[in-house]
Design a protein around this motif. Sequence first.
Motif, PDB file in Angstrom:
ATOM      1  N   SER A   1      -5.973 -25.660 -27.902  1.00  0.00           N
ATOM      2  CA  SER A   1      -6.604 -26.548 -28.879  1.00  0.00           C
ATOM      3  C   SER A   1      -7.253 -25.754 -30.001  1.00  0.00           C
ATOM      4  O   SER A   1      -7.116 -26.090 -31.184  1.00  0.00           O
ATOM      5  CB  SER A   1      -7.649 -27.434 -28.186  1.00  0.00           C
ATOM      6  OG  SER A   1      -7.043 -28.286 -27.234  1.00  0.00           O
ATOM      7  N   VAL A   2      -7.977 -24.693 -29.627  1.00  0.00           N
ATOM      8  CA  VAL A   2      -8.634 -23.857 -30.633  1.00  0.00           C
ATOM      9  C   VAL A   2      -7.586 -23.240 -31.560  1.00  0.00           C
ATOM     10  O   VAL A   2      -7.743 -23.226 -32.787  1.00  0.00           O
ATOM     11  CB  VAL A   2      -9.481 -22.764 -29.963  1.00  0.00           C
ATOM     12  CG1 VAL A   2     -10.058 -21.807 -31.018  1.00  0.00           C
ATOM     13  CG2 VAL A   2     -10.614 -23.381 -29.136  1.00  0.00           C
ATOM     14  N   ASP A   3      -6.505 -22.740 -30.979  1.00  0.00           N
ATOM     15  CA  ASP A   3      -5.447 -22.101 -31.773  1.00  0.00           C
ATOM     16  C   ASP A   3      -4.799 -23.095 -32.733  1.00  0.00           C
ATOM     17  O   ASP A   3      -4.466 -22.748 -33.872  1.00  0.00           O
ATOM     18  CB  ASP A   3      -4.397 -21.507 -30.839  1.00  0.00           C
ATOM     19  CG  ASP A   3      -3.367 -20.685 -31.593  1.00  0.00           C
ATOM     20  OD1 ASP A   3      -3.751 -19.686 -32.239  1.00  0.00           O
ATOM     21  OD2 ASP A   3      -2.171 -21.044 -31.552  1.00  0.00           O
ATOM     22  N   ARG A   4      -4.635 -24.334 -32.286  1.00  0.00           N
ATOM     23  CA  ARG A   4      -4.011 -25.346 -33.160  1.00  0.00           C
ATOM     24  C   ARG A   4      -4.889 -25.628 -34.379  1.00  0.00           C
ATOM     25  O   ARG A   4      -4.383 -25.764 -35.500  1.00  0.00           O
ATOM     26  CB  ARG A   4      -3.762 -26.626 -32.372  1.00  0.00           C
ATOM     27  CG  ARG A   4      -2.986 -27.668 -33.172  1.00  0.00           C
ATOM     28  CD  ARG A   4      -2.485 -28.792 -32.310  1.00  0.00           C
ATOM     29  NE  ARG A   4      -1.668 -29.719 -33.080  1.00  0.00           N
ATOM     30  CZ  ARG A   4      -1.084 -30.794 -32.578  1.00  0.00           C
ATOM     31  NH1 ARG A   4      -1.230 -31.082 -31.296  1.00  0.00           N
ATOM     32  NH2 ARG A   4      -0.367 -31.584 -33.346  1.00  0.00           N
ATOM     33  N   TYR A   5      -6.199 -25.697 -34.175  1.00  0.00           N
ATOM     34  CA  TYR A   5      -7.093 -25.930 -35.306  1.00  0.00           C
ATOM     35  C   TYR A   5      -7.163 -24.704 -36.220  1.00  0.00           C
ATOM     36  O   TYR A   5      -7.281 -24.842 -37.434  1.00  0.00           O
ATOM     37  CB  TYR A   5      -8.481 -26.337 -34.818  1.00  0.00           C
ATOM     38  CG  TYR A   5      -8.578 -27.820 -34.510  1.00  0.00           C
ATOM     39  CD1 TYR A   5      -8.804 -28.737 -35.533  1.00  0.00           C
ATOM     40  CD2 TYR A   5      -8.415 -28.302 -33.217  1.00  0.00           C
ATOM     41  CE1 TYR A   5      -8.866 -30.097 -35.278  1.00  0.00           C
ATOM     42  CE2 TYR A   5      -8.477 -29.668 -32.948  1.00  0.00           C
ATOM     43  CZ  TYR A   5      -8.692 -30.555 -33.982  1.00  0.00           C
ATOM     44  OH  TYR A   5      -8.750 -31.901 -33.726  1.00  0.00           O
ATOM     45  N   ARG A   6      -7.069 -23.502 -35.655  1.00  0.00           N
ATOM     46  CA  ARG A   6      -7.017 -22.306 -36.509  1.00  0.00           C
ATOM     47  C   ARG A   6      -5.767 -22.351 -37.392  1.00  0.00           C
ATOM     48  O   ARG A   6      -5.813 -22.012 -38.579  1.00  0.00           O
ATOM     49  CB  ARG A   6      -6.983 -21.041 -35.642  1.00  0.00           C
ATOM     50  CG  ARG A   6      -8.292 -20.653 -35.021  1.00  0.00           C
ATOM     51  CD  ARG A   6      -8.261 -19.203 -34.562  1.00  0.00           C
ATOM     52  NE  ARG A   6      -9.287 -18.937 -33.594  1.00  0.00           N
ATOM     53  CZ  ARG A   6     -10.573 -18.762 -33.871  1.00  0.00           C
ATOM     54  NH1 ARG A   6     -10.978 -18.834 -35.136  1.00  0.00           N
ATOM     55  NH2 ARG A   6     -11.441 -18.514 -32.916  1.00  0.00           N
TER      56      ARG A   6
END
Length: 305
Positions: free
Chosen positions: A268-273
Amino acid sequence: MVTESDQGVTMPDTGSTVPRRQLGRYLRELRQQSGMTIAQVARLIERGATTLQKLETAQADRIREWDIEAICRVLGADETTTAALKGLAQQGNTKSWWHEYGDLIPADFNVYVGLESAATRLTSFQELVPGLFQTADYARTLIRGVYPAEPASEIARRLEMKMHRQVLITRKTHPVEVDVILDESVLHRVVGSPRIMTAQLRRLADWATRPNVTLRVLPYSAGVPLGDLTGPFTILDFGAGQRDQSSEPSVVYIENYTGDMYHEAWASVDRYRSAHETMRRVALDPTQSKDLLRRVAGGSEGVRR
Protein backbone atom coordinates in the motif's frame (compact mmCIF):
# COMPACT_ATOMS: atom_id res chain seq x y z
CA MET A 1 -7.09 -9.49 18.59
CA VAL A 2 -8.53 -11.49 21.50
CA THR A 3 -10.14 -9.62 24.37
CA GLU A 4 -9.80 -11.51 27.65
CA SER A 5 -11.83 -11.36 30.83
CA ASP A 6 -9.03 -9.90 32.95
CA GLN A 7 -8.98 -6.69 30.91
CA GLY A 8 -6.21 -7.87 28.62
CA VAL A 9 -5.68 -7.73 24.87
CA THR A 10 -3.49 -10.41 23.30
CA MET A 11 -1.68 -9.42 20.12
CA PRO A 12 -0.49 -11.88 17.46
CA ASP A 13 3.23 -11.54 16.81
CA THR A 14 3.07 -9.74 13.46
CA GLY A 15 5.24 -6.71 14.22
CA SER A 16 4.42 -3.31 15.60
CA THR A 17 1.46 -1.54 14.01
CA VAL A 18 0.15 2.01 14.12
CA PRO A 19 -2.11 1.70 17.22
CA ARG A 20 0.59 -0.03 19.27
CA ARG A 21 3.31 2.30 18.04
CA GLN A 22 1.23 5.32 18.94
CA LEU A 23 0.33 3.87 22.33
CA GLY A 24 4.02 3.31 23.06
CA ARG A 25 4.96 6.78 21.84
CA TYR A 26 2.37 8.53 24.04
CA LEU A 27 3.28 6.43 27.09
CA ARG A 28 6.95 7.28 26.62
CA GLU A 29 6.21 11.00 26.19
CA LEU A 30 4.03 11.06 29.30
CA ARG A 31 6.74 9.37 31.34
CA GLN A 32 9.51 11.64 30.05
CA GLN A 33 7.43 14.73 30.79
CA SER A 34 6.98 13.48 34.36
CA GLY A 35 10.75 13.07 34.82
CA MET A 36 10.32 9.47 35.97
CA THR A 37 12.29 6.43 34.86
CA ILE A 38 10.80 3.20 33.57
CA ALA A 39 11.84 1.49 36.79
CA GLN A 40 10.11 4.11 38.94
CA VAL A 41 6.83 3.88 37.05
CA ALA A 42 6.95 0.09 36.97
CA ARG A 43 7.43 -0.02 40.73
CA LEU A 44 4.46 2.30 41.33
CA ILE A 45 2.11 0.17 39.21
CA GLU A 46 3.58 -3.04 40.62
CA ARG A 47 4.75 -4.41 37.29
CA GLY A 48 8.18 -5.36 35.96
CA ALA A 49 10.29 -2.76 34.19
CA THR A 50 10.48 -5.08 31.17
CA THR A 51 6.69 -4.96 30.84
CA LEU A 52 6.69 -1.17 30.69
CA GLN A 53 9.64 -1.09 28.29
CA LYS A 54 7.81 -3.44 25.90
CA LEU A 55 4.72 -1.23 26.04
CA GLU A 56 6.76 1.86 25.17
CA THR A 57 8.54 0.12 22.29
CA ALA A 58 5.36 -1.51 20.90
CA GLN A 59 6.75 -4.99 21.52
CA ALA A 60 4.23 -6.19 24.12
CA ASP A 61 2.52 -9.46 23.18
CA ARG A 62 -0.26 -8.73 25.62
CA ILE A 63 -1.61 -5.35 26.70
CA ARG A 64 -3.66 -5.05 29.89
CA GLU A 65 -6.11 -2.18 30.06
CA TRP A 66 -5.49 -2.11 33.79
CA ASP A 67 -1.79 -1.43 33.15
CA ILE A 68 -2.58 1.43 30.78
CA GLU A 69 -5.02 2.96 33.23
CA ALA A 70 -2.55 2.59 36.11
CA ILE A 71 0.29 4.16 34.12
CA CYS A 72 -1.91 7.09 33.13
CA ARG A 73 -2.94 7.60 36.74
CA VAL A 74 0.67 7.54 38.00
CA LEU A 75 1.80 9.94 35.26
CA GLY A 76 -1.11 12.35 35.78
CA ALA A 77 -2.72 11.92 32.35
CA ASP A 78 -6.05 13.70 31.90
CA GLU A 79 -9.32 11.87 31.29
CA THR A 80 -9.26 12.33 27.51
CA THR A 81 -5.70 11.04 27.18
CA THR A 82 -6.40 8.06 29.42
CA ALA A 83 -9.46 7.11 27.39
CA ALA A 84 -7.51 7.54 24.14
CA LEU A 85 -4.63 5.32 25.25
CA LYS A 86 -7.01 2.63 26.46
CA GLY A 87 -8.71 2.86 23.07
CA LEU A 88 -5.40 2.48 21.24
CA ALA A 89 -4.74 -0.65 23.30
CA GLN A 90 -7.96 -2.17 21.95
CA GLN A 91 -7.52 -1.20 18.30
CA GLY A 92 -6.11 -4.48 17.07
CA ASN A 93 -3.07 -5.49 15.13
CA THR A 94 -3.87 -4.99 11.46
CA LYS A 95 -1.68 -3.45 8.79
CA SER A 96 -4.43 -1.07 7.69
CA TRP A 97 -6.12 0.67 10.57
CA TRP A 98 -9.38 2.58 10.29
CA HIS A 99 -9.79 5.03 13.15
CA GLU A 100 -13.38 6.24 13.31
CA TYR A 101 -13.87 9.50 15.21
CA GLY A 102 -15.31 8.93 18.66
CA ASP A 103 -14.97 5.12 18.36
CA LEU A 104 -13.04 4.02 21.48
CA ILE A 105 -10.68 6.99 21.08
CA PRO A 106 -12.18 10.39 21.97
CA ALA A 107 -12.77 12.64 18.97
CA ASP A 108 -10.69 15.42 20.57
CA PHE A 109 -7.57 13.21 20.71
CA ASN A 110 -5.53 13.66 17.53
CA VAL A 111 -3.70 10.40 16.81
CA TYR A 112 -2.08 11.75 13.63
CA VAL A 113 -0.24 14.59 15.39
CA GLY A 114 1.83 12.07 17.33
CA LEU A 115 2.91 10.34 14.13
CA GLU A 116 3.63 13.65 12.41
CA SER A 117 5.85 14.86 15.25
CA ALA A 118 7.98 11.68 15.03
CA ALA A 119 8.36 11.70 11.24
CA THR A 120 11.52 12.84 9.46
CA ARG A 121 9.86 13.22 6.05
CA LEU A 122 6.31 13.95 4.87
CA THR A 123 5.38 13.26 1.24
CA SER A 124 1.87 14.30 0.30
CA PHE A 125 -0.76 15.29 -2.22
CA GLN A 126 -3.31 17.81 -0.93
CA GLU A 127 -6.55 19.47 -2.02
CA LEU A 128 -6.44 22.07 0.79
CA VAL A 129 -3.46 23.99 2.14
CA PRO A 130 -1.72 21.53 4.51
CA GLY A 131 -2.04 22.34 8.19
CA LEU A 132 1.72 22.85 8.52
CA PHE A 133 1.54 25.70 5.96
CA GLN A 134 -1.72 27.40 6.94
CA THR A 135 -1.93 31.01 8.05
CA ALA A 136 -3.86 31.67 11.26
CA ASP A 137 -6.81 33.21 9.38
CA TYR A 138 -7.05 30.31 6.90
CA ALA A 139 -6.81 27.75 9.73
CA ARG A 140 -9.34 29.60 11.89
CA THR A 141 -11.88 29.61 9.04
CA LEU A 142 -11.56 25.84 8.59
CA ILE A 143 -11.70 25.12 12.32
CA ARG A 144 -14.82 27.25 12.69
CA GLY A 145 -16.42 25.29 9.84
CA VAL A 146 -15.72 21.96 11.56
CA TYR A 147 -16.79 23.17 15.02
CA PRO A 148 -19.49 25.81 14.39
CA ALA A 149 -20.95 25.55 17.91
CA GLU A 150 -17.64 25.86 19.77
CA PRO A 151 -17.02 29.01 21.84
CA ALA A 152 -14.33 31.43 20.72
CA SER A 153 -12.01 30.25 23.50
CA GLU A 154 -12.10 26.67 22.21
CA ILE A 155 -11.52 27.79 18.61
CA ALA A 156 -8.52 29.77 19.85
CA ARG A 157 -7.17 26.69 21.68
CA ARG A 158 -7.47 24.52 18.58
CA LEU A 159 -5.86 27.24 16.45
CA GLU A 160 -2.93 27.54 18.85
CA MET A 161 -2.33 23.79 18.67
CA LYS A 162 -2.37 23.84 14.87
CA MET A 163 0.00 26.81 14.66
CA HIS A 164 2.37 25.17 17.14
CA ARG A 165 2.77 22.19 14.79
CA GLN A 166 4.58 24.43 12.29
CA VAL A 167 7.67 24.32 14.50
CA LEU A 168 8.34 20.91 12.90
CA ILE A 169 9.33 22.78 9.74
CA THR A 170 11.07 25.79 11.28
CA ARG A 171 13.05 24.21 14.12
CA LYS A 172 16.83 24.56 13.79
CA THR A 173 17.64 20.93 14.62
CA HIS A 174 16.45 18.27 12.17
CA PRO A 175 13.43 20.07 10.71
CA VAL A 176 11.03 17.69 8.97
CA GLU A 177 11.43 17.43 5.20
CA VAL A 178 8.22 18.11 3.31
CA ASP A 179 7.54 17.23 -0.32
CA VAL A 180 4.00 18.32 -1.15
CA ILE A 181 2.01 18.47 -4.37
CA LEU A 182 -0.97 20.81 -4.30
CA ASP A 183 -3.88 20.40 -6.67
CA GLU A 184 -4.35 23.69 -8.54
CA SER A 185 -7.86 23.95 -7.06
CA VAL A 186 -6.19 24.83 -3.73
CA LEU A 187 -5.14 28.15 -5.25
CA HIS A 188 -8.62 29.10 -6.43
CA ARG A 189 -10.92 27.73 -3.71
CA VAL A 190 -11.67 30.75 -1.52
CA VAL A 191 -11.40 29.93 2.18
CA GLY A 192 -12.64 32.82 4.32
CA SER A 193 -12.21 35.74 1.92
CA PRO A 194 -10.06 36.95 -1.00
CA ARG A 195 -7.89 38.84 1.52
CA ILE A 196 -7.25 35.66 3.52
CA MET A 197 -6.47 33.73 0.34
CA THR A 198 -4.02 36.36 -0.90
CA ALA A 199 -2.10 36.21 2.37
CA GLN A 200 -2.22 32.40 2.37
CA LEU A 201 -0.87 32.04 -1.17
CA ARG A 202 1.95 34.46 -0.47
CA ARG A 203 2.77 32.54 2.68
CA LEU A 204 2.86 29.29 0.69
CA ALA A 205 5.33 30.83 -1.73
CA ASP A 206 7.48 31.90 1.23
CA TRP A 207 7.33 28.40 2.78
CA ALA A 208 8.49 27.00 -0.56
CA THR A 209 11.79 28.90 -0.30
CA ARG A 210 12.86 26.87 2.75
CA PRO A 211 15.55 24.23 2.01
CA ASN A 212 13.54 21.45 3.69
CA VAL A 213 10.33 22.20 1.73
CA THR A 214 9.57 21.15 -1.85
CA LEU A 215 6.25 22.42 -3.16
CA ARG A 216 4.74 21.70 -6.56
CA VAL A 217 1.37 22.56 -8.07
CA LEU A 218 -0.49 19.97 -10.15
CA PRO A 219 -2.11 22.17 -12.82
CA TYR A 220 -5.53 21.61 -14.34
CA SER A 221 -3.77 21.05 -17.66
CA ALA A 222 -2.23 17.84 -16.28
CA GLY A 223 -5.66 16.20 -16.34
CA VAL A 224 -5.95 12.98 -14.30
CA PRO A 225 -2.43 11.52 -14.58
CA LEU A 226 -3.30 8.30 -12.71
CA GLY A 227 -6.56 7.69 -14.54
CA ASP A 228 -8.30 7.87 -11.17
CA LEU A 229 -8.46 10.25 -8.21
CA THR A 230 -6.49 9.31 -5.11
CA GLY A 231 -7.82 12.00 -2.81
CA PRO A 232 -5.45 13.70 -0.36
CA PHE A 233 -2.81 11.53 1.32
CA THR A 234 0.41 11.83 3.32
CA ILE A 235 3.27 9.31 3.49
CA LEU A 236 5.17 9.52 6.77
CA ASP A 237 8.76 8.24 6.92
CA PHE A 238 10.71 7.90 10.14
CA GLY A 239 14.33 8.03 11.24
CA ALA A 240 16.91 5.56 9.97
CA GLY A 241 17.85 2.64 12.16
CA GLN A 242 20.72 0.20 11.80
CA ARG A 243 22.15 -0.41 8.33
CA ASP A 244 20.10 2.44 6.90
CA GLN A 245 16.84 0.63 7.64
CA SER A 246 13.84 2.64 8.85
CA SER A 247 13.42 2.38 12.62
CA GLU A 248 9.66 2.37 12.10
CA PRO A 249 7.68 1.26 9.05
CA SER A 250 6.43 4.07 6.84
CA VAL A 251 2.74 4.90 7.08
CA VAL A 252 0.21 6.33 4.62
CA TYR A 253 -2.31 8.62 6.32
CA ILE A 254 -5.64 9.35 4.65
CA GLU A 255 -7.97 11.80 6.36
CA ASN A 256 -11.70 11.24 5.87
CA TYR A 257 -14.77 13.13 7.02
CA THR A 258 -15.78 10.49 9.60
CA GLY A 259 -12.41 8.99 10.44
CA ASP A 260 -8.83 8.34 9.37
CA MET A 261 -7.17 5.45 7.56
CA TYR A 262 -3.59 4.38 8.25
CA HIS A 263 -1.90 2.00 5.77
CA GLU A 264 1.27 0.26 6.92
CA ALA A 265 1.50 -2.68 4.51
CA TRP A 266 4.48 -2.32 2.16
CA ALA A 267 2.39 -2.80 -0.99
CA SER A 268 0.00 0.00 0.00
CA VAL A 269 2.79 2.41 0.92
CA ASP A 270 4.62 1.64 -2.33
CA ARG A 271 1.47 2.24 -4.39
CA TYR A 272 1.01 5.70 -2.90
CA ARG A 273 4.70 6.50 -3.46
CA SER A 274 4.27 5.56 -7.11
CA ALA A 275 1.16 7.74 -7.34
CA HIS A 276 3.05 10.71 -5.90
CA GLU A 277 5.93 10.16 -8.31
CA THR A 278 3.54 10.03 -11.27
CA MET A 279 1.91 13.32 -10.24
CA ARG A 280 5.32 14.84 -9.55
CA ARG A 281 6.43 14.19 -13.14
CA VAL A 282 3.54 16.21 -14.61
CA ALA A 283 3.35 18.91 -11.91
CA LEU A 284 4.91 22.35 -12.28
CA ASP A 285 8.46 22.42 -10.99
CA PRO A 286 9.16 24.26 -7.70
CA THR A 287 10.12 27.53 -9.38
CA GLN A 288 7.08 27.52 -11.68
CA SER A 289 4.89 26.65 -8.71
CA LYS A 290 6.18 29.57 -6.62
CA ASP A 291 5.67 31.90 -9.57
CA LEU A 292 2.09 30.66 -10.02
CA LEU A 293 1.32 31.11 -6.33
CA ARG A 294 2.50 34.71 -6.47
CA ARG A 295 0.65 35.43 -9.72
CA VAL A 296 -2.63 34.09 -8.36
CA ALA A 297 -2.12 36.03 -5.14
CA GLY A 298 -1.58 39.15 -7.23
CA GLY A 299 -4.64 38.52 -9.37
CA SER A 300 -3.00 37.05 -12.48
CA GLU A 301 -4.25 33.48 -12.80
CA GLY A 302 -2.67 32.28 -16.03
CA VAL A 303 -0.77 28.97 -15.89
CA ARG A 304 2.44 28.79 -17.88
CA ARG A 305 3.95 25.45 -18.76
